[in-house]
Design an enzyme around this catalytic site. Structure first.
Site, mmCIF file in Angstrom:
data_model
loop_
_atom_site.group_PDB
_atom_site.id
_atom_site.type_symbol
_atom_site.label_atom_id
_atom_site.label_comp_id
_atom_site.label_asym_id
_atom_site.label_seq_id
_atom_site.Cartn_x
_atom_site.Cartn_y
_atom_site.Cartn_z
ATOM 1 N N HIS A 129 -3.569 -19.045 -31.034
ATOM 2 C CA HIS A 129 -4.377 -21.135 -31.573
ATOM 3 C C HIS A 129 -4.613 -20.538 -33.101
ATOM 4 O O HIS A 129 -5.305 -19.705 -33.696
ATOM 5 C CB HIS A 129 -5.016 -21.042 -31.105
ATOM 6 C CG HIS A 129 -6.114 -22.965 -31.364
ATOM 7 N ND1 HIS A 129 -6.035 -22.896 -32.760
ATOM 8 C CD2 HIS A 129 -5.656 -23.636 -29.968
ATOM 9 C CE1 HIS A 129 -7.218 -24.207 -32.473
ATOM 10 N NE2 HIS A 129 -6.716 -24.660 -31.015
ATOM 11 N N ASP A 205 -9.759 -14.494 -27.365
ATOM 12 C CA ASP A 205 -10.780 -16.571 -27.392
ATOM 13 C C ASP A 205 -9.766 -17.045 -25.829
ATOM 14 O O ASP A 205 -9.324 -17.099 -25.320
ATOM 15 C CB ASP A 205 -9.316 -17.062 -28.697
ATOM 16 C CG ASP A 205 -8.973 -18.276 -28.176
ATOM 17 O OD1 ASP A 205 -9.592 -18.815 -27.724
ATOM 18 O OD2 ASP A 205 -8.034 -18.658 -29.107
ATOM 19 N N GLN A 208 -9.318 -21.557 -23.605
ATOM 20 C CA GLN A 208 -9.036 -21.932 -22.440
ATOM 21 C C GLN A 208 -9.046 -21.460 -20.767
ATOM 22 O O GLN A 208 -9.218 -21.740 -19.971
ATOM 23 C CB GLN A 208 -6.788 -22.290 -22.359
ATOM 24 C CG GLN A 208 -6.257 -23.195 -23.577
ATOM 25 C CD GLN A 208 -7.511 -24.681 -23.355
ATOM 26 O OE1 GLN A 208 -6.844 -24.748 -22.503
ATOM 27 N NE2 GLN A 208 -7.104 -25.535 -25.003
ATOM 28 N N LYS A 231 -14.947 -27.584 -23.956
ATOM 29 C CA LYS A 231 -13.593 -28.096 -23.006
ATOM 30 C C LYS A 231 -13.420 -27.971 -21.339
ATOM 31 O O LYS A 231 -12.797 -27.581 -20.427
ATOM 32 C CB LYS A 231 -12.103 -27.107 -23.669
ATOM 33 C CG LYS A 231 -11.637 -26.941 -24.861
ATOM 34 C CD LYS A 231 -10.423 -26.097 -24.904
ATOM 35 C CE LYS A 231 -10.212 -26.179 -26.466
ATOM 36 N NZ LYS A 231 -9.080 -26.889 -27.957
ATOM 37 N N CYS A 373 -1.546 -26.467 -32.610
ATOM 38 C CA CYS A 373 -2.635 -25.489 -33.289
ATOM 39 C C CYS A 373 -1.801 -24.282 -33.522
ATOM 40 O O CYS A 373 -2.138 -23.570 -33.174
ATOM 41 C CB CYS A 373 -3.875 -25.282 -33.285
ATOM 42 S SG CYS A 373 -4.629 -26.870 -33.963
#
Ligand SMILES: Cc1ncc(COP(=O)(O)O)c(C=O)c1O
Lengths: 415, 129
Positions: A129, A205, A208, A231, A373
């Protein structure tokens, strides 16, 4: 259809927990499929935030008065809750941020700038991202380091890449855990093993992955992991940076000021203990309280169950979409038998994704269109943009049917 | 409601844009993108001694609204002076398209104009006016 429309929990009951899911959009029932961007919030989270403001709003850490004590307890306790949720040792490993982006910047500027040296390399994947790509570009530029990318095909890191790219000159590796474009997982275990063999630190990261799958930072052996509270049913303006204790000791604060200090002289200062030395200024206390409630909510449902539900809904959607010649799906298809999550990128015939999303929106269906992104990745894929449907714990098989029906309208207009 | 947006005229210009292509040695050239959705447009124009646009072309890629709007714009500006083009505003684009636009889609619709105006600013700088 070969798929059984099953779920490990009662989805209709879950939907009742999310007030916004009951609304309509220009007379159409809302079908919210933009969960990779941000999730909706259950009543329990909304209530927790209201209760904070109505009952014990005060600044944290410093106050001796009752309200401040209550607020501090809730705020600090939220760190413990998140620590347990992601398998961290304790609150000293959990820093609250405003989002994933802030977490990456804290690591890139607080750790990367001080440890990546001229001639070193920083390894990322091609599907990062922007928020985990752009900060590392800055580190590489300023410190004369090389950026390397693990090549990706259809959302999967190609065989041999990890071995080839991570070497003795690698100091930092930053890797997206679950792709926000394909819903696929990067081989983090292999990447972390290889990086550690060469003494490199790894930032995962988890923007998600943490909301959608069970993540344990200790088992994974990540040095740093970042994620976004918004999220995962939490309020906007919440995020988490996890760091191993020794990695955090190697990290310089990135925001200096109040709340992050121990002793201040006119010309110098020392830092507060972990994790507070990274939380300069009055934090998002209401957000932390809401995030804590979000973790409770997810734990009650069971993140494994959430993952199971989403995987099943996604497979159902893929089977329907792949049946349609005019729909192109990017990333692994329905027959992919490894773990994947609820994100599907696709395009409909000649329609630009922007137009597809517009026409879907008219039917109450919220999808996202654009580069997600990940501009370099789109270039690599040879498409300007895609339409993305992303599922969460409350999405139903009927909503997938609505999406498929909505796509028919796109096809009619652009036939 | 937005099915309305995709009127035949818009779709026709999207599928078969007018003045699509490039111009060799243009007086005016510029490009820009709409970062939120990745629409890209380049504009090229030839300007005569009276500062009138005698030829104009665009290329790029993007959604139906951005591409159709650029196509219609090239038809509209041929014969206009660069000053007249600089005076064009969002409302003129709205009128040219003849459809209702949400705030997000306005950005798509005006991209062509923004690019052409950007090119004109550069052109005027080059001329020293
Ligand atoms: C994989 C990934 N990383 C990072 C981000 C950035 O998250 P945030 O906008 O909360 O900083 C996102 C979400 O937009 C994402 O999907």
């Amino acid at each position: 259809m070969s798929i059984e429309k099953a779920s490990p929990y009662n989805v209709e009951a879950v939907r009742d927990d999310f007030p916004v899911l009951g609304r309509t959009v220009d007379g159409e029932k809302l079908v919210y499929l933009d969960n990779a961007a941000t999730s909706q919030k259950p009543q329990a989270v909304i209530d927790a935030v209201s209760e904070f403001y109505e009952g014990y709003n005060a600044n944290v850490h410093r106050g001796l008065h009752k309200l401040s004590q209550e607020a501090s307890e809730a705020y600090e306790g939220a760190h413990d809750k998140v620590a347990e949720f992601i398998g961290a040792d304790g609150r000293e490993n959990i820093i609250f941020t405003s989002n994933t982006t802030e977490g990456v910047n804290t690591v890139a500027f607080g750790w990367g700038m001080h440890h990546v040296e001229e001639g070193d390399n920083i390894v990322l994947t091609q599907m990062e991202h922007h928020s985990s790509l752009v900060p590392w570009q800055q580190v590489a530029k300023r410190n004369d380091a090389e950026l390397r990318f693990l090549e990706v095909e259809e959302g999967l890191v190609k065989d041999g890449e990890v071995e080839e790219k991570i070497d003795e000159d690698t100091t930092a590796v930053s890797v997206i855990h679950m792709s926000n474009v394909f819903g696929t997982f990067a081989p983090v275990d292999e990447i972390i093993d290889r990086a550690h063999e060469h003494g490199a630190r790894v930032l995962v990261d988890g923007a998600q992955s943490v909301p959608h799958a069970s993540v344990n930072v200790n088992e994974m052996d990540a040095d740093f992991l970042v994620t976004s509270g918004h999220k995962m049913c939490g309020p906007t303006g919440t995020g988490v940076l996890y760091g191993k204790t020794d990695a955090l000791h190697e990290t310089e604060p990135y925001r200096y000021g109040g709340e992050m200090i121990k002793i201040v002289e006119y010309d110098d200062a020392t830092w507060a203990d972990l994790p507070w030395k990274f939380e300069g200024g009055t934090p998002n206390i209401a957000g932390a309280v809401g995030l804590s409630a979000a973790v409770d909510y997810l734990e009650e449902l069971g993140v494994e169950n959430v993952h199971e539900h989403e995987s099943a809904v996604t497979r159902y959607a893929l089977e329907l979409l792949e049946d349609d010649d005019e729909v192109t799906v990017y990333g692994p298809h329905a027959d992919y038998d490894k773990e994947r999550a609820g994100v599907i990128s696709f395009n409909v015939s000649d329609a630009h994704p922007h137009d597809s999303s517009q026409l879907l929106s008219d039917q109450g269906i919220a999808t996202r269109s654009g580069h997600h992104c990940a501009q370099p990745l789109m270039r690599e894929m040879g498409v300007p943009a895609t339409t993305r449907a992303s599922f969460y714990l409350y999405n139903t098989y009927e909503e997938v049917d609505a999406l498929v029906e909505g796509i028919e309208t796109v096809k009619e207009v652009f036939a | 409601m937005s099915r309305d947006m995709y009127r035949q005229r818009i779709l026709d210009h999207y599928r078969d844009p007018q003045n699509y292509g490039t111009i060799k040695d243009p007086d005016v050239t510029y490009e820009d993108v709409n970062p939120s959705c990745g629409d890209e447009i380049q504009m090229y124009a030839v300007v005569d001694d009276e500062d009138e646009i005698v030829d104009v072309k665009f290329d790029g890629q993007g959604c139906a609204i951005s591409q159709a709007s650029a196509s219609l714009l090239t038809e509209k500006v041929k014969g206009m002076t660069v000053e007249e083009v600089r005076d064009l505003e969002t409302d003129d684009i709205r009128e040219m398209l003849g459809i209702e636009l949400s705030p997000v889609r306005v950005k798509c619709a005006v991209l062509g104009l923004k690019v052409l105006e950007g090119g004109i600013v550069e052109y005027e700088k080059g001329k020293g006016t």
